[in-house]
Scaffold this motif. Structure first.
Motif, PDB file in Angstrom:
ATOM      1  N   TYR A 127     -18.957   5.007 -64.556  1.00 21.77           N
ATOM      2  CA  TYR A 127     -18.534   3.719 -64.025  1.00 21.77           C
ATOM      3  C   TYR A 127     -19.611   3.243 -63.048  1.00 21.77           C
ATOM      4  N   PRO A 128     -20.399   2.244 -63.427  1.00 17.76           N
ATOM      5  CA  PRO A 128     -21.568   1.858 -62.617  1.00 17.76           C
ATOM      6  C   PRO A 128     -21.236   1.420 -61.197  1.00 17.76           C
ATOM      7  N   GLN A 129     -20.012   0.935 -60.966  1.00 16.33           N
ATOM      8  CA  GLN A 129     -19.641   0.525 -59.614  1.00 16.33           C
ATOM      9  C   GLN A 129     -19.054   1.684 -58.797  1.00 16.33           C
ATOM     10  N   GLY A 130     -18.867   2.825 -59.440  1.00 14.40           N
ATOM     11  CA  GLY A 130     -18.475   4.035 -58.740  1.00 14.40           C
ATOM     12  C   GLY A 130     -16.998   4.183 -58.466  1.00 14.40           C
ATOM     13  N   THR A 131     -16.196   3.173 -58.735  1.00 17.24           N
ATOM     14  CA  THR A 131     -14.773   3.232 -58.437  1.00 17.24           C
ATOM     15  C   THR A 131     -14.063   2.113 -59.189  1.00 17.24           C
ATOM     16  N   ARG A 132     -12.734   2.085 -59.085  1.00 20.90           N
ATOM     17  CA  ARG A 132     -11.977   0.985 -59.685  1.00 20.90           C
ATOM     18  C   ARG A 132     -12.201  -0.283 -58.875  1.00 20.90           C
ATOM     19  N   VAL A 133     -12.385  -1.378 -59.583  1.00 22.47           N
ATOM     20  CA  VAL A 133     -12.586  -2.673 -58.948  1.00 22.47           C
ATOM     21  C   VAL A 133     -11.604  -3.658 -59.578  1.00 22.47           C
ATOM     22  N   ALA A 134     -10.815  -4.324 -58.760  1.00 21.03           N
ATOM     23  CA  ALA A 134      -9.792  -5.238 -59.268  1.00 21.03           C
ATOM     24  C   ALA A 134     -10.412  -6.343 -60.102  1.00 21.03           C
ATOM     25  N   ALA A 135      -9.656  -6.831 -61.075  1.00 19.03           N
ATOM     26  CA  ALA A 135     -10.126  -7.926 -61.916  1.00 19.03           C
ATOM     27  C   ALA A 135     -10.490  -9.129 -61.048  1.00 19.03           C
ATOM     28  N   GLY A 136     -11.686  -9.648 -61.256  1.00 17.20           N
ATOM     29  CA  GLY A 136     -12.149 -10.801 -60.494  1.00 17.20           C
ATOM     30  C   GLY A 136     -12.874 -10.449 -59.216  1.00 17.20           C
ATOM     31  N   ALA A 137     -12.724  -9.221 -58.721  1.00 19.19           N
ATOM     32  CA  ALA A 137     -13.414  -8.803 -57.496  1.00 19.19           C
ATOM     33  C   ALA A 137     -14.845  -8.369 -57.828  1.00 19.19           C
ATOM     34  N   LYS A 138     -15.703  -8.421 -56.828  1.00 22.82           N
ATOM     35  CA  LYS A 138     -17.102  -8.054 -57.016  1.00 22.82           C
ATOM     36  C   LYS A 138     -17.451  -6.852 -56.147  1.00 22.82           C
ATOM     37  N   LYS A 139     -18.244  -5.948 -56.710  1.00 22.03           N
ATOM     38  CA  LYS A 139     -18.704  -4.771 -55.982  1.00 22.03           C
ATOM     39  C   LYS A 139     -20.067  -4.390 -56.551  1.00 22.03           C
ATOM     40  N   PRO A 140     -21.004  -3.953 -55.708  1.00 19.80           N
ATOM     41  CA  PRO A 140     -22.355  -3.657 -56.198  1.00 19.80           C
ATOM     42  C   PRO A 140     -22.369  -2.553 -57.268  1.00 19.80           C
ATOM     43  N   TYR A 141     -23.346  -2.644 -58.142  1.00 20.24           N
ATOM     44  CA  TYR A 141     -23.582  -1.611 -59.144  1.00 20.24           C
ATOM     45  C   TYR A 141     -24.517  -0.562 -58.540  1.00 20.24           C
ATOM     46  N   LYS A 142     -24.184   0.719 -58.755  1.00 22.22           N
ATOM     47  CA  LYS A 142     -24.931   1.811 -58.143  1.00 22.22           C
ATOM     48  C   LYS A 142     -26.076   2.265 -59.050  1.00 22.22           C
ATOM     49  N   ILE A 143     -27.103   2.845 -58.412  1.00 23.47           N
ATOM     50  CA  ILE A 143     -28.341   3.188 -59.107  1.00 23.47           C
ATOM     51  C   ILE A 143     -28.203   4.403 -60.023  1.00 23.47           C
ATOM     52  N   GLY A 144     -27.129   5.208 -59.844  1.00 25.20           N
ATOM     53  CA  GLY A 144     -26.989   6.433 -60.624  1.00 25.20           C
ATOM     54  C   GLY A 144     -26.994   6.205 -62.127  1.00 25.20           C
ATOM     55  N   THR A 145     -26.411   5.095 -62.562  1.00 22.28           N
ATOM     56  CA  THR A 145     -26.395   4.796 -64.002  1.00 22.28           C
ATOM     57  C   THR A 145     -27.806   4.612 -64.524  1.00 22.28           C
ATOM     58  N   ALA A 146     -28.647   3.918 -63.747  1.00 21.92           N
ATOM     59  CA  ALA A 146     -30.035   3.689 -64.165  1.00 21.92           C
ATOM     60  C   ALA A 146     -30.819   4.993 -64.212  1.00 21.92           C
ATOM     61  N   LEU A 147     -30.551   5.891 -63.267  1.00 25.44           N
ATOM     62  CA  LEU A 147     -31.235   7.187 -63.270  1.00 25.44           C
ATOM     63  C   LEU A 147     -30.889   7.980 -64.526  1.00 25.44           C
ATOM     64  N   LEU A 148     -29.605   7.997 -64.882  1.00 23.74           N
ATOM     65  CA  LEU A 148     -29.203   8.692 -66.109  1.00 23.74           C
ATOM     66  C   LEU A 148     -29.848   8.058 -67.331  1.00 23.74           C
ATOM     67  N   TYR A 149     -29.870   6.738 -67.365  1.00 24.38           N
ATOM     68  CA  TYR A 149     -30.453   6.007 -68.504  1.00 24.38           C
ATOM     69  C   TYR A 149     -31.937   6.323 -68.648  1.00 24.38           C
ATOM     70  N   ARG A 150     -32.690   6.246 -67.539  1.00 20.33           N
ATOM     71  CA  ARG A 150     -34.132   6.444 -67.606  1.00 20.33           C
ATOM     72  C   ARG A 150     -34.487   7.884 -67.935  1.00 20.33           C
ATOM     73  N   GLN A 151     -33.835   8.835 -67.265  1.00 23.07           N
ATOM     74  CA  GLN A 151     -34.264  10.222 -67.385  1.00 23.07           C
ATOM     75  C   GLN A 151     -33.670  10.939 -68.592  1.00 23.07           C
ATOM     76  N   SER A 152     -32.525  10.479 -69.083  1.00 24.63           N
ATOM     77  CA  SER A 152     -31.952  11.102 -70.281  1.00 24.63           C
ATOM     78  C   SER A 152     -32.595  10.565 -71.547  1.00 24.63           C
ATOM     79  N   GLY A 153     -33.129   9.334 -71.473  1.00 20.51           N
ATOM     80  CA  GLY A 153     -33.728   8.716 -72.652  1.00 20.51           C
ATOM     81  C   GLY A 153     -32.717   8.299 -73.700  1.00 20.51           C
TER      82      GLY A 153
END
Length: 240
Positions: free
Chosen positions: A149-175
């Motif tokens: 979950y890129p935002q790291g937690t549950r986020v209510a419908a319509g609410a905004k919360k930053p996307y965390k970098i961990g998803t990008a790290l997995l994407y880049r390094q796992s290939g």
């Protein structure tokens, strides 16, 4: 009418939790022998929850887009427990990055670890990502679709919360390719609420992001893709 809906929601929630040890016990011999048994048990339970959500609460669930079947990273919008239920019911070999407290949940915690979920301490996501990547490199990671979950937690419908970098790290390094997932389930099954509302809860698998994007480009791509698609699904639900 609203009192009847609350009563139906309470009955649904009660039987949903009662079903956990029953279905867990039915599949435990197979699950002990083979990971596929644990996956089958989890999927049977999740399909049961989807059916009873419709039966008791009038809450249907729909899956759109091609369901990934290979070794991919699934980056999903997370609005409530129901999107986890739907994802588990359709992914052939799901495994989640989950809160470490869930390991102690009766029945569910054991099954989650058996199917290959990765527990993460709050505030130590970076360490978990590093360990996960080393397991992948060493061939010790169980095959399947890794859901984060890129935002790291549950986020209510319509609410905004930053996307965390961990998803990008997995994407880049796992290939591995990344499949974004949008949803509107929070409109019908809100976090920390009893009432389950009738309607059509949707998760949508969006076009795959192939390996190779730079971190900033990837983060921008998944956020704009997931957020715009989730907003579209919410608007569609409102029109209905």
């Amino acid at each position: 009418m609203i009192l009847l809906r609350y009563a139906a929601s309470l009955i649904f929630i009660g039987q949903m939790y009662l079903a956990i040890p029953v279905i867990g016990a039915l599949y435990i011999p197979w699950a002990l022998w083979d990971r596929r048994g644990a996956i089958a048990g989890m999927q049977a339970y999740c399909k049961y929850v989807r059916f009873t959500a419709w039966l008791f609460c009038g809450l249907k669930s729909e899956v759109r887009g091609p369901v990934p079947t290979g070794e991919v990273l699934v980056a999903s919008k997370h609005q409530s427990f129901f999107d986890t239920i739907i994802l588990t019911s359709v992914l052939p070999r799901p495994k989640f990055i989950m809160k470490t407290e869930l390991r102690r949940a009766p029945v569910v915690g054991w099954y989650a670890m058996r199917i290959g979920c990765v527990p993460v301490d709050r505030g130590r996501r970076g360490q978990a990502v590093t360990r996960l990547l080393s397991d992948v490199a060493a061939g010790q990671s169980l095959p399947g679709q890794l859901v984060i979950y890129p935002q790291g937690t549950r986020v209510a419908a319509g609410a905004k919360k930053p996307y965390k970098i961990g998803t990008a790290l997995l994407y880049r390094q796992s290939g591995q390719p990344c499949v974004p997932v949008a949803t509107n389930v929070g409109l019908f099954w809100p976090r920390k609420a009893v009432l389950r509302k009738p309607g059509v809860a949707v998760i949508e698998f969006l076009p795959t992001i192939e390996p190779g994007l730079e971190t900033a480009d990837f983060m921008s791509e998944i956020e704009s893709t997931i957020e715009s698609a989730s907003d579209r699904l919410s608007q569609e639900a409102a029109r209905r």
